[in-house]
Scaffold this motif. Structure first.
Motif, PDB file in Angstrom:
ATOM      1  N   UNK A 158       0.838  -1.199   0.000  1.00 39.50           N
ATOM      2  CA  UNK A 158       0.000   0.000   0.000  1.00 39.50           C
ATOM      3  C   UNK A 158       0.879   1.258   0.000  1.00 39.50           C
ATOM      4  N   UNK A 159       1.944   1.204   0.808  1.00 40.69           N
ATOM      5  CA  UNK A 159       2.865   2.338   0.849  1.00 40.69           C
ATOM      6  C   UNK A 159       3.505   2.558  -0.527  1.00 40.69           C
ATOM      7  N   UNK A 160       3.955   1.450  -1.158  1.00 39.44           N
ATOM      8  CA  UNK A 160       4.572   1.553  -2.489  1.00 39.44           C
ATOM      9  C   UNK A 160       3.603   2.188  -3.485  1.00 39.44           C
ATOM     10  N   UNK A 161       2.366   1.755  -3.452  1.00 40.49           N
ATOM     11  CA  UNK A 161       1.368   2.263  -4.399  1.00 40.49           C
ATOM     12  C   UNK A 161       1.163   3.763  -4.205  1.00 40.49           C
ATOM     13  N   UNK A 162       0.993   4.184  -2.972  1.00 36.71           N
ATOM     14  CA  UNK A 162       0.742   5.606  -2.705  1.00 36.71           C
ATOM     15  C   UNK A 162       1.969   6.447  -3.057  1.00 36.71           C
ATOM     16  N   UNK A 163       3.156   5.904  -2.696  1.00 37.44           N
ATOM     17  CA  UNK A 163       4.375   6.654  -2.967  1.00 37.44           C
ATOM     18  C   UNK A 163       4.591   6.830  -4.472  1.00 37.44           C
ATOM     19  N   UNK A 164       4.361   5.775  -5.232  1.00 39.73           N
ATOM     20  CA  UNK A 164       4.543   5.845  -6.687  1.00 39.73           C
ATOM     21  C   UNK A 164       3.484   6.740  -7.326  1.00 39.73           C
ATOM     22  N   UNK A 165       2.308   6.776  -6.727  1.00 36.15           N
ATOM     23  CA  UNK A 165       1.246   7.658  -7.257  1.00 36.15           C
ATOM     24  C   UNK A 165       1.652   9.125  -7.140  1.00 36.15           C
ATOM     25  N   UNK A 166       2.203   9.502  -6.010  1.00 38.07           N
ATOM     26  CA  UNK A 166       2.653  10.890  -5.811  1.00 38.07           C
ATOM     27  C   UNK A 166       3.799  11.222  -6.757  1.00 38.07           C
ATOM     28  N   UNK A 219       1.439  13.314   1.870  1.00 35.66           N
ATOM     29  CA  UNK A 219       2.825  13.074   2.284  1.00 35.66           C
ATOM     30  C   UNK A 219       2.899  12.806   3.791  1.00 35.66           C
ATOM     31  N   UNK A 220       2.086  13.528   4.547  1.00 32.69           N
ATOM     32  CA  UNK A 220       2.041  13.263   5.988  1.00 32.69           C
ATOM     33  C   UNK A 220       1.534  11.847   6.276  1.00 32.69           C
ATOM     34  N   UNK A 221       0.553  11.434   5.470  1.00 31.23           N
ATOM     35  CA  UNK A 221       0.027  10.064   5.620  1.00 31.23           C
ATOM     36  C   UNK A 221       1.103   9.041   5.316  1.00 31.23           C
ATOM     37  N   UNK A 222       1.873   9.301   4.233  1.00 30.82           N
ATOM     38  CA  UNK A 222       2.953   8.374   3.867  1.00 30.82           C
ATOM     39  C   UNK A 222       4.009   8.293   4.977  1.00 30.82           C
ATOM     40  N   UNK A 223       4.302   9.437   5.579  1.00 26.17           N
ATOM     41  CA  UNK A 223       5.286   9.429   6.666  1.00 26.17           C
ATOM     42  C   UNK A 223       4.778   8.596   7.848  1.00 26.17           C
TER      43      UNK A 223
END
Length: 736
Positions: A170-178, A195-199
């Motif tokens: 899930x983290x990979x997906x969100x990070x790559x989306x940004x 970005x705060x959510x990813x952190x």
């Protein structure tokens, strides 16, 4: 009463012991239904004779079929179902190896006899008591509980690793989306919130990685502690029980439970190993400053591999020690150029290892002996009755190298039978990228070149396994330790219960203790030397204590076994004690004892009384195996006659001590029943003087010498005619 009937009357604590050795290899239902038939067959002989074993297996299946016909008529559905299942099981399991069921049944009958003997003893011996320690049982339950808990922890950690993997995806997906957004979009408030959510997710990932590594570390630690403490103790206890069983003690069990523990631990460690591999895979996709995986994973993996190696190394055991099929109750004594069998087992039972492990057998590397025959075989789960991963070598035989033949002339019998050797086994296990070299060894064995050396060799095996739990002290007899008399006497009783079906009672053991020590001593305190047991001659004799005792065992086994099992042979009683027992008894009371001066001899002594009231004791010259081969001992007791001066021959033996009528004690063992006989013709038959054979002694009233029997004394017609004038035909036929 059949042996099985006696077993069923035992106390519950002994019945629980019986229950331990009956399983699908030899179901108790068959033992119960065919008790009389099973006990009437010679399973021990069949265990060394394939043709005989094949016939017995066929007859066993026929007996099962007959029971099936009987219960079918009774419409006993449950018993019909069980018997059909058992018949199919027996035929499928032993069709290709009939000697195996002969070995199993022989061992079961022997263990029943040992338990019956133990139940008749007033107290348990110190060795057997130590083997049945309640603390040991409690530890075994604790081991099983902890192994189960470790397995559960490893499975729970699997779920944590799966959660970590999902979270990282899930983290990979969100990070790559940004990352895919345009630069202008990245400055929006929404993106900043993302970005705060990813952190926060990264912080959670870091926490979960540390948590998973911590849980993996705890599982590894628990395995380490268990292996180095309780599991090691359990394995050592099993090996000690095996040692004791080899010298006649209780059959050892518990290997299946150990296999279950070893297998579950191996599965747990391999599961942890896969979890560490998954963490490495996650590491290649995402890492960050302070990532715990690259720091902790290598150390954890190294520890797992180390534990797996130790687990496999300890799981490679000798399940059945080397033994010549011709002497199943004398394991670890091997004769040159005679085949022996030995069975090994890997306690880690994984399907991936079936037929993948090749085991090589060698003898200790002093270059004096080599092993001939098939010495490399693959372990498999098909040959063993319980499906364990094992291998049995059946065609190995030791051969002495010619280079050492020149020194044989300098070796005395004690040097040969005190020289210990070891059969070693090695293999390599390759599994999941791991390669492990494993080694194990048999208990020390004694090599003999002549069967006459067997008794002293067996004495060495007894002394070694009684005195030490060190499995590889090949220099033991350079300075053999003393043994506690109480433990030695217990082992001597086991020789009788395992070899001839009945152990020794406390009175018999007292006599042996006095013979060993020359005095009355305390069992618990006295230490007996190896020399006293097996090397020094008994006072005034030309043989050692052990040679004397072994000759008695051989005599019982070959010539008087039924009488010994029935308990009618007192056997071990001194001449002095014998007279004390008989002096107040009814004239004609007698007892049977083993000769102290003749090897492998048995005699009987009876009491009579003169007219003046004087008590006299008469002991017949001992019967040895030569005489007993010609005439059964029960018939000798039935037919024995004495001639007192010029009186008519009569049988002086009336009551077996203390007061059992002779025919009641021995009647079922007589070879034939008396019947009327016709008077022989005066001229004989075809020119021969007719004769009958009876054991006769002549006792002179004023003689102080012990009577000597003239066994199988031929009678002339004139003597026979005198007998017919004074004795009935039935009595005469008893003598015939």
């Amino acid at each position: 009463m059949s042996q099985w009937s006696q077993v069923q009357q035992l106390e519950i604590k002994f019945l629980e012991q019986v229950d331990q050795f009956y399983d699908d290899n030899f179901p108790m239902e068959i033992r119960h239904l065919l008790a009389q038939w099973i006990e009437s067959q010679d399973w021990e002989a069949a265990s060394n004779n394939e043709a005989m074993a094949t016939i017995l297996l066929q007859n066993l299946l026929i007996q099962v079929d007959e029971q099936l016909d009987r219960v079918s008529q009774e419409k006993n559905l449950l018993l019909i179902h069980n018997l059909k299942r058992i018949r199919k099981l027996l035929q499928g399991k032993y069709h290709g190896n009939p000697m195996h069921i002969a070995v199993i049944i022989s061992n079961c009958l022997r263990e029943e006899r040992r338990i019956l003997a133990a139940a008749s003893m007033p107290v348990q011996g110190p060795l057997e008591k130590s083997l049945q320690n309640s603390v040991v049982s409690e530890r075994q339950r604790n081991v099983e509980h902890k192994v189960s808990a470790i397995k559960n922890s490893a499975q729970m950690t699997d779920q944590d690793v799966k959660y970590l993997e999902d979270l990282q995806e899930e983290f990979d997906f969100r990070f790559k989306t940004i990352q895919s957004l345009e630069q202008s979009d990245k400055n929006s408030a929404l993106i900043k919130q993302e970005m705060l959510t990813l952190q926060a997710m990264l912080n959670t990932l870091d926490y979960k990685r540390k948590e998973v590594l911590s849980k993996i570390g705890r599982v590894i630690h628990e395995v380490d502690v268990l292996m180095n403490n309780m599991l090691t103790e359990e394995l050592l206890d099993w090996k000690r029980r095996q040692q004791i069983a080899c010298i006649g003690g209780p059959l050892h069990g518990g290997l299946d439970q150990l296999q279950n523990c070893f297998t579950l631990l191996a599965e747990s460690l391999f599961q942890v190993r896969r979890q560490l591999e998954k963490l490495d895979e996650l590491l290649t996709r995402l890492t960050y400053d302070g990532d715990p995986i690259p720091v902790q994973r290598p150390q954890l993996l190294e520890k797992v591999n180390f534990l797996l190696y130790n687990l496999f190394r300890n799981s490679f055991v000798v399940e059945r020690q080397p033994c010549m099929p011709t002497h199943p109750q004398r394991p670890m004594v091997l004769k040159t150029l005679i085949q022996f069998t030995v069975k090994l087992r890997l306690l880690i039972k994984l399907p991936e290892l079936n037929y993948q492990i090749r085991v090589k057998a060698t003898i200790d590397n002093n270059r004096r002996f080599v092993l001939c025959g098939t010495h490399v075989k693959a372990m498999n789960m098909d040959e063993s009755a319980n499906g364990s991963l094992s291998v049995e070598f059946r065609h190995l035989q030791p051969k002495e190298m010619k280079s050492s033949a020149g020194s044989k002339g300098n070796e005395g019998p004690h040097m040969v039978t005190e020289e210990l050797h070891s059969i070693s086994f090695e293999t390599q296990v390759c599994l999941y990228g791991l390669t492990m070299n494993l080694e194990t060894s048999s208990l020390p064995v004694v090599m003999i070149s002549n069967v006459s050396q067997l008794p002293n060799a067996w004495a060495s095996i007894i002394w070694y396994n009684l005195s030490t739990n060190d499995p590889q002290n090949l220099s033991f007899f350079n300075n053999p330790p003393a043994a506690t008399l109480s433990q030695l006497l217990e082992v001597l009783s086991w020789q009788f219960s395992s070899y001839v079906g009945r152990g020794l009672n406390s009175e018999q053991l007292n006599m042996l203790a006095e013979k060993l020590t020359g005095q009355q001593v305390s069992y618990n305190d006295y230490q007996l030397s190896w020399a006293k047991f097996c090397k020094e001659h008994l006072p005034g004799k030309s043989f050692t204590f052990w040679v004397w005792l072994e000759a008695i065992l051989d005599l019982i086994k070959k010539h008087i076994l039924p009488l010994w099992i029935d308990g009618y042979i007192m056997g071990f009683v001194s001449k002095e004690k014998e007279r004390i027992l008989l002096k107040d008894k009814t004239p004609g009371t007698f007892l049977l004892r083993f000769s102290e001066s003749n090897l492998g001899g048995i005699t009987f002594t009876w009491v009579d009384q003169l007219e003046n009231g004087e008590v006299r004791f008469h002991s017949v010259e001992p019967y040895n195996k030569g005489r007993l081969t010609a005439l059964p001992f029960a018939d000798i007791l039935r037919d024995y006659k004495v001639i007192m001066a010029d009186n008519v021959p009569e049988n002086p033996l009336k009551y077996l001590y203390p007061d059992i009528p002779k025919d009641k004690a021995f009647g079922k063992h007589y070879s034939c029943q008396p019947s009327e006989v016709s008077k022989p013709s005066e001229g004989g038959v075809k020119g021969y003087v007719p004769s009958v054979f009876i054991p006769v002694s002549k006792i002179l009233i004023d003689s102080t010498d012990p009577p000597s029997p003239s066994d199988l004394l031929p009678m002339s017609p004139s003597v026979y005619a005198v007998l017919r004038e004074h004795l009935s035909p039935t009595v005469i036929e008893t003598a015939v």
